[in-house]
Each structure stands twice: as C-alpha cells, then as structure tokens.
Design a protein around this motif. Structure first.
Motif, short mmCIF file in Angstrom:
data_model
loop_
_atom_site.label_atom_id
_atom_site.label_comp_id
_atom_site.label_asym_id
_atom_site.label_seq_id
_atom_site.Cartn_x
_atom_site.Cartn_y
_atom_site.Cartn_z
N VAL A 181 0.84 -1.20 0.00
CA VAL A 181 0.00 0.00 0.00
C VAL A 181 0.87 1.25 0.00
O VAL A 181 1.74 1.40 0.85
CB VAL A 181 -0.90 0.02 1.26
N ILE A 182 0.65 2.14 -0.97
CA ILE A 182 1.37 3.44 -0.96
C ILE A 182 0.30 4.53 -0.97
O ILE A 182 -0.57 4.52 -1.83
CB ILE A 182 2.26 3.60 -2.19
N THR A 183 0.35 5.45 -0.04
CA THR A 183 -0.62 6.54 -0.02
C THR A 183 0.09 7.88 -0.21
O THR A 183 1.27 8.02 0.12
CB THR A 183 -1.36 6.60 1.33
N LYS A 184 -0.66 8.85 -0.73
CA LYS A 184 -0.07 10.18 -0.93
C LYS A 184 0.29 10.81 0.40
O LYS A 184 1.32 11.45 0.53
CB LYS A 184 -1.06 11.07 -1.69
N PHE A 185 -0.59 10.60 1.38
CA PHE A 185 -0.37 11.21 2.69
C PHE A 185 0.97 10.79 3.27
O PHE A 185 1.80 11.61 3.66
CB PHE A 185 -1.51 10.80 3.61
N CYS A 186 1.21 9.47 3.28
CA CYS A 186 2.46 8.99 3.88
C CYS A 186 3.67 9.36 3.04
O CYS A 186 4.72 9.72 3.58
CB CYS A 186 2.39 7.48 4.08
N SER A 187 3.51 9.28 1.73
CA SER A 187 4.66 9.63 0.89
C SER A 187 5.03 11.09 1.07
O SER A 187 6.21 11.45 1.14
CB SER A 187 4.34 9.37 -0.58
N GLU A 188 4.00 11.93 1.17
CA GLU A 188 4.28 13.35 1.33
C GLU A 188 5.00 13.64 2.63
O GLU A 188 5.97 14.40 2.67
CB GLU A 188 2.96 14.12 1.32
N ARG A 189 4.53 13.00 3.71
CA ARG A 189 5.17 13.38 4.96
C ARG A 189 6.57 12.81 5.09
O ARG A 189 7.44 13.45 5.71
CB ARG A 189 4.31 13.03 6.16
N ILE A 190 6.85 11.66 4.46
CA ILE A 190 8.22 11.18 4.54
C ILE A 190 9.13 12.05 3.68
O ILE A 190 10.27 12.35 4.05
CB ILE A 190 8.31 9.68 4.17
N ALA A 191 8.59 12.52 2.54
CA ALA A 191 9.41 13.42 1.71
C ALA A 191 9.66 14.73 2.45
O ALA A 191 10.77 15.27 2.46
CB ALA A 191 8.71 13.68 0.38
N LYS A 192 8.61 15.24 3.10
CA LYS A 192 8.78 16.49 3.86
C LYS A 192 9.84 16.31 4.94
O LYS A 192 10.71 17.17 5.13
CB LYS A 192 7.47 16.88 4.54
N TYR A 193 9.78 15.17 5.65
CA TYR A 193 10.76 14.97 6.71
C TYR A 193 12.16 14.88 6.14
O TYR A 193 13.11 15.45 6.68
CB TYR A 193 10.43 13.72 7.52
N ALA A 194 12.29 14.18 5.00
CA ALA A 194 13.63 14.01 4.43
C ALA A 194 14.22 15.35 4.02
O ALA A 194 15.39 15.64 4.29
CB ALA A 194 13.56 13.07 3.22
N PHE A 195 13.41 16.21 3.37
CA PHE A 195 13.96 17.49 2.95
C PHE A 195 14.21 18.40 4.12
O PHE A 195 15.19 19.16 4.15
CB PHE A 195 13.02 18.15 1.93
N GLU A 196 13.34 18.34 5.14
CA GLU A 196 13.58 19.17 6.32
C GLU A 196 14.85 18.71 7.03
O GLU A 196 15.65 19.53 7.49
CB GLU A 196 12.39 19.07 7.26
N TYR A 197 15.05 17.41 7.10
CA TYR A 197 16.27 16.87 7.72
C TYR A 197 17.49 17.37 6.96
O TYR A 197 18.48 17.81 7.55
CB TYR A 197 16.21 15.35 7.69
N ALA A 198 17.40 17.31 5.62
CA ALA A 198 18.55 17.76 4.83
C ALA A 198 18.79 19.25 5.04
O ALA A 198 19.93 19.70 5.20
CB ALA A 198 18.30 17.47 3.34
N TYR A 199 17.73 20.03 5.09
CA TYR A 199 17.86 21.48 5.28
C TYR A 199 18.48 21.79 6.63
O TYR A 199 19.41 22.60 6.73
CB TYR A 199 16.47 22.10 5.17
N LEU A 200 18.01 21.13 7.69
CA LEU A 200 18.49 21.46 9.02
C LEU A 200 19.86 20.89 9.32
O LEU A 200 20.49 21.25 10.29
CB LEU A 200 17.49 20.95 10.07
N ASN A 201 20.33 19.95 8.49
CA ASN A 201 21.64 19.36 8.74
C ASN A 201 22.65 19.70 7.66
O ASN A 201 23.68 19.06 7.55
CB ASN A 201 21.52 17.83 8.83
N ASN A 202 22.31 20.73 6.85
CA ASN A 202 23.25 21.22 5.84
C ASN A 202 23.68 20.12 4.88
O ASN A 202 24.85 19.96 4.57
CB ASN A 202 24.48 21.82 6.53
N ARG A 203 22.71 19.32 4.46
CA ARG A 203 22.99 18.30 3.46
C ARG A 203 22.66 18.87 2.09
O ARG A 203 21.76 19.66 1.94
CB ARG A 203 22.11 17.07 3.71
N LYS A 204 23.42 18.41 1.07
CA LYS A 204 23.29 19.06 -0.23
C LYS A 204 22.34 18.33 -1.17
O LYS A 204 21.84 18.92 -2.11
CB LYS A 204 24.66 19.15 -0.91
N LYS A 205 22.10 17.05 -0.95
CA LYS A 205 21.42 16.29 -1.99
C LYS A 205 20.47 15.29 -1.37
O LYS A 205 20.77 14.65 -0.36
CB LYS A 205 22.48 15.54 -2.81
N VAL A 206 19.30 15.15 -2.00
CA VAL A 206 18.35 14.12 -1.58
C VAL A 206 18.07 13.23 -2.78
O VAL A 206 17.76 13.73 -3.86
CB VAL A 206 17.04 14.76 -1.08
#
Lengths: 377, 375
Positions: A181-206
């Motif tokens: 099962v893949i839902t938009k809700f879950c995919s969106e929030r994991i993507a949001k977390y990944a990009f926020e993590y990258a932003y807050l930890n000075n990572r360059k690439k996702v």
C-alpha cells in the motif's frame, strides 16, 4: 584596551614567533576538544524520563551498556524499564502508555519469530505510535578500515506502509496475496521529513529510491510526492534512482549519495547495504521518528538480535546503541552530553584496541563499554 | 556481511593504511561531522526582533542580516528603530519581543549624565532578563598575551548596583542604593550551575566582596553555596573581586564559569573579554525565563565611538558569534555550527581584521570573508 596594544599585536603577527596553540587539548585527551557552547534556557537541565525496552537476545546486553555510560556522564535522563519479549502477541499497553507519556524510547532489540501468525512487534510499535520516518546514519569512522571510503549517507525510510503493511491472506490453499500500500499522505510526509532533515543538517542532496518503471502507480505516487516537496527546497539537489541501479552504485561509488528517501522495503535493503559498506550493522546508529514520539535503536540490525553465538560469548557490539542514544540526547536537546558521548565512542573506535568480533577484534561488550567510559571527559 | 570480511579487516588493520578521512577539498580545516535529530516541523522559520540601535549598531546588524540571508537560516527579522536618547523603549518593540521571545540588538548608546535611565537596563528589567552571559575564550590564530583563556561570565542583570535608585538627600549629597535579594541571587546561581552542568564545565567561581559588604554580598554567597550543594559534580569556589581581577590578568586559565552580581560582573566580563582578544570578538546574551536578547558580549564604550563609525571599521565578529548563540537558542544547531566555523576560519586566517584586532579591513570586508568561508 586591545586598541592600545595594536603595535604589539602587529609585531607578534609579523614576526613568525612560535605562538603556542591557544587551544591546546587538555592532557589525557586523544584528540581535539570540541569547543562549542550551547545556550540553555533556564530549566533545561531538568531530568527527562525515557522508556527503556531491553528486549531479548542481545538487547539487554547493549542497553545495559548504555545505562552504564549514562550513569557516568550524569546525563539528565532516567530510564523506565519495561520487559517486552519478541514472542509476545502484542506490545503490552503499559509500555505504549509509558512511551506516549515520555515521548522518547530506547529499544534494545526484539527478535521477530519467523513464519506465520505472529506480526512483528517492531512494526506494531511503529504503527501504534505512528513513527513514520526511520533514519539510519551510515558514515565511515576514522580508524575503522573498510573497503569503501567517503561514505556519508543518511537513509530515511518510510516506516508505516509499503510492503510491510502486514496485509496478507491466503486466496485459496497454496496461493497467498500480499498487499503493498502506498498513499499520498504517507509519501508526502516522509518526503517532507527528508527534505527538512537535509535542510536542518546542511545536506546538499536528496535521492529518491524507487522502482517506478515496474510499479508505475505505486512508486509513481511516491515519486510525485517527492518531486512536489523538492520544488519547495530550491537549495537542495534532488534526483531519483531506480533501486537496482542504486544498490549497484552503493557498492561501486557510495560517495555520490547524501540523503536517500525510500519507501519501506527498499529502505530496509538500502539501509543495511549502506551500513555494511560503512563498517557494519554493529556501529550504525538510527532512530524512528514520528510527529510526537521517537524510538531509538540500532540503525540497521539485520539478523543480529537473535544470534545465539554472540549472546553466549557476550560479544555484541554496543557502539550502535551508544551512538543511537547520543542521537536521543540530541533529540532531547541535551547537545553537550551527546557531544561527549559521540567523541568518546569515536575515540574508542579510532584507537582500535577494543573491538568486538564484528569489527575484527576480540573484545567483549563490557570491555568496549569500559573503554568508552574511560574516554569520556 | 562484515563478519565474513574479518580476515580482510585484520590484514588492513595490521598494515599501516593511509588515513581514510581526508577533509573535503576547499575546506580550510576539519569539518564538523555532527548530525542533529530534528523533529518534524523544526524547519519552520522563526521571527526574531531586530534592534539595530545607533552608533555602530546598524553597521554590525547589517552584517548579521547579510550572513543570515546567505545561509538561508530559518529566521526572519522584524526590525525596529530605537535610539539611545529616547526616553523609554517604545511599547511596540517590547510587544514584539514578548511575541517572538528572541531579540538581536546592535547597540544603544546611553547618554552620560543625569535624568535619562539607560534603555539597555530598561529592556532587561521589562523582560526580566536576569542572566547576562559573556563567552570569553581565545581564538586560534588571534595572538594575545594570555593563552588558554576559556571563561564564561554569568552576571546578574537586574539588581545590584545598577538598580538606578538614586536620590539627592540634600543639595550636594547623593545616595545610590545597591539592592541584593535572595530571589535574584538564587536564580542567577541556579542558572550558572545549570549552564555549567549542560555545557560540561568543571568549575563555578563566585565573585564577591563580602568581607566589606557583609550582608549584601553575604546573601549572594549564601545562595550560591546552597545551589552548589545540589551539583556535587561541579567544583565551586569563591574569590574576592579585587583578587579576582588580579588573577584574571596573571593566571586566567584557573577560571571556568564565573557567577557575579551586577557591577563586578560588568568589570570582570570586560576584563576577561579584553584578555581573550578584545570586546570586538566576544559574544554574549541576556537570558530570562521566557525571553532572550543577544548582543555584543562586553561592549565597553564602542557603541558611540565616532571614529569607528565614520570609517565603518566596527568589528562584526562579536555580533556574528552572538547570532550563532541565538541560533543555538532557537534550536537550529546546524546553522550555528556553520556560522561559527566560518567566523573562526576568518579569524584564524588573519587576512581580514578590523582595526581593534590590529588589521585594516572594514566591516563589509570581514562580512564578505565570512560569507565566502561558509560551506
């Protein structure tokens, strides 16, 4: 005062005088001391309660190591221990209650029995508390030789749906269907977390890992969500890679990866591969994070938990759980203690005298723990 | 997987292999490899009140704004005009700080002489910012007469000699009141020990003059001793302020965290800042229960200095490091790390230094160097 000494300073600066290093490390320290000062708010030093689940197999061994080290650092955390065994039908409600109250949990390891009928307690915990992001931090340790250099990967894996939904049924005897099962809700929030993590930890690439050429709709939905969120972070590079190519690239050129966001199954495999190339699953920290709760455990524990051999000889590697507890200390906003713990652990790894069997040494868990305690400052 | 490679690992370990963690190209020194654990939603931008002030204030706050832009830090500034000769701080500003909880201040020059109470003091009393921190430590690459300086001066900020309670008894005779209360002494001691505990500091020193002012400073000392008994892992000792000043310039390495009442704190902080490199590079902040205002640590007389202003040679380093402390306070540690690393690299290289550090650069040149050193 300093302005009147400008001529003196000019003389000092111009003549190549042997200026003693102003921040010479204190005697007894193996390396440079981190000179970071944190800004506490009044009341930040109050102790926090953390739920502790030793688990079974090697779990109690490594959580015992963490408890010893926390005692010695006088970290402002105290543990509420709960007994949970891998063969219980469900996680006891008292434990869930405690985690909901404390918001943070440290878990040793729960061995999931192979075969039908018993759903994994790990998965149950993640679903109950909605811990939708699983992080594994895979990077090379200085002093620990591996075949791959310059590995610095964080695998952020969706934790609640995908192939591990646990929805299976036997259509007719001999034929079983398993739902992904893949839902938009879950995919969106994991993507949001990944990009926020990258932003807050000075990572360059996702990098998004998928198999959308085959599973066009399911992984296609995942990719769409990732692309949407990527457009909101113009400062971070975003690219996509098919999972089989990804596994090959991981073992050929791991330095090209930075943060990787994946659905559930691919994430499990990618995380364990990345952990393996960077030093083994015994040293990689990780955690499961949700909106309100967080559970920290060994990052990628492929099959170590129930291993009888390690248990009998007490040679389980405590490093992974020690580093995970350092991540927990950062999550609880106790960064100074996290710094000390990580520095001590990294020093022990770099010295190389005390290593458990999976790193090529012969020490026991207790010896490594004592070495870490000895290296604390 | 790793277990099967044990023989290979043993071979690699026994033969002296070259170091595997080379710093990335383009970085002047070791890269900090710390990973922080954000909660979902931690990246949302925060509003911070910005008070440029007067004198060199706008110059240095302009530098901070530029650097924050480049780093894409999740803070945005609400700027308010406050001048040192206003009678009171405008209520709109106080309102904004109460809402945002965090403020960055350039500098407010306090006019000398009667009648006008200091706006800095007003701000601290209104928001009850009872602890003032100044972080004085040597910077690698910046030569000073004293080495191994690593002192944090925590100073009570609301009472003591600076209460502002003065009156003229009869013409020609003026009384000034110094007020010390148990409440304020206790909370500054609590903050100092908590700061030491959370920052892995080993020693807290109380600075006093209780041999002369037995009751006032005696009360301060009592509170410190009480709190010290609750932190058995941290050493505690007391020193009389005149001896303290002498020890500071003779053997500064003996001091770690110093907790002091208001007046002694002002002097000790400026002395410590001076021995460690000057007031132009020391960061500091004022912290209260709910609010925090960050400004240059120990700004003895720089704010209204006309010379620096005209030639635009104010040192932005102190306010840049204070804004890094502010980023830590707002729980954005990764951005604070980058900013501090860039600033320390610029100081260590030594090419861009303002006049108070013995160089000839302008504020803008130093700011550009910091921006160039960000990674």
């Amino acid at each position: 005062m300093a302005r009147r000494s400008a001529p003196l300073l000019r003389r000092l600066v111009s003549s190549p005088a042997p200026v003693p290093a102003p921040s010479a490390p204190l005697p007894g320290h193996g390396g440079a001391r981190r000179t970071v000062t944190y800004m506490p708010r009044p009341g930040d030093g109050n102790p926090r309660a953390v739920t502790l689940i030793p688990g079974d197999g090697i779990g109690p061994l490594v959580t015992g190591a963490v408890q010893q080290v926390m005692e010695v650092i006088h970290a402002p955390v105290y543990f509420e221990t709960y007994e949970v065994r891998g063969d219980m039908p469900t996680v006891p409600p008292a434990v869930i209650e405690s985690i909901r109250r404390n918001k943070v949990c440290l878990k040793g390891g729960l061995a999931t029995p192979v075969g039908g009928g018993v759903s994994s307690l790990n998965m149950q915990l993640r679903k109950e508390l909605d811990l939708y992001a699983s992080l594994v931090n895979c990077s090379n340790f200085p002093g620990l030789p591996t075949r791959h250099q310059d590995v610095d990967i964080v695998v952020i894996r969706e934790n609640t749906e995908g192939e591990y939904s646990g929805l299976e049924h036997e259509v007719v005897p001999g034929v079983v269907e398993s739902l992904k099962v893949i839902t938009k809700f879950c995919s969106e929030r994991i993507a949001k977390y990944a990009f926020e993590y990258a932003y807050l930890n000075n990572r360059k690439k996702v990098t998004a890992v998928h198999k959308a050429n085959i599973m066009k709709l399911a992984d296609g939905l995942f990719l769409e969500s990732c692309r949407e969120v990527a457009s909101k972070y113009p400062g971070i590079q975003y690219n996509e890679i098919i999972v089989d190519n990804c596994c090959m690239q991981l073992v050929a050129k791991p330095e090209q990866f930075d943060v990787m966001v994946t659905p559930n199954l691919y994430g499990n495999l990618v995380a364990n591969t990345a952990a393996g190339i960077a030093g083994g699953t015994g040293v990689m920290p990780g955690g499961n994070v949700g909106q309100d709760h967080a559970v920290f455990e060994q990052g990628a524990s492929a099959g170590n938990v129930g291993n009888e051999n390690i248990l009998e000889q007490k040679k389980a590697n405590p490093v992974a759980l020690l580093l995970s507890s350092a991540m927990m200390l950062r999550h609880l906003q106790f960064p100074s203690f996290a710094d000390r713990l990580e520095t001590a652990v990294k020093r022990v790894i770099a010295e190389g005298k005390y290593r458990t069997k999976d790193l090529g040494g012969t020490s026991t868990t207790q010896e490594v723990t004592d070495a870490v305690i000895a290296n604390l400052d």
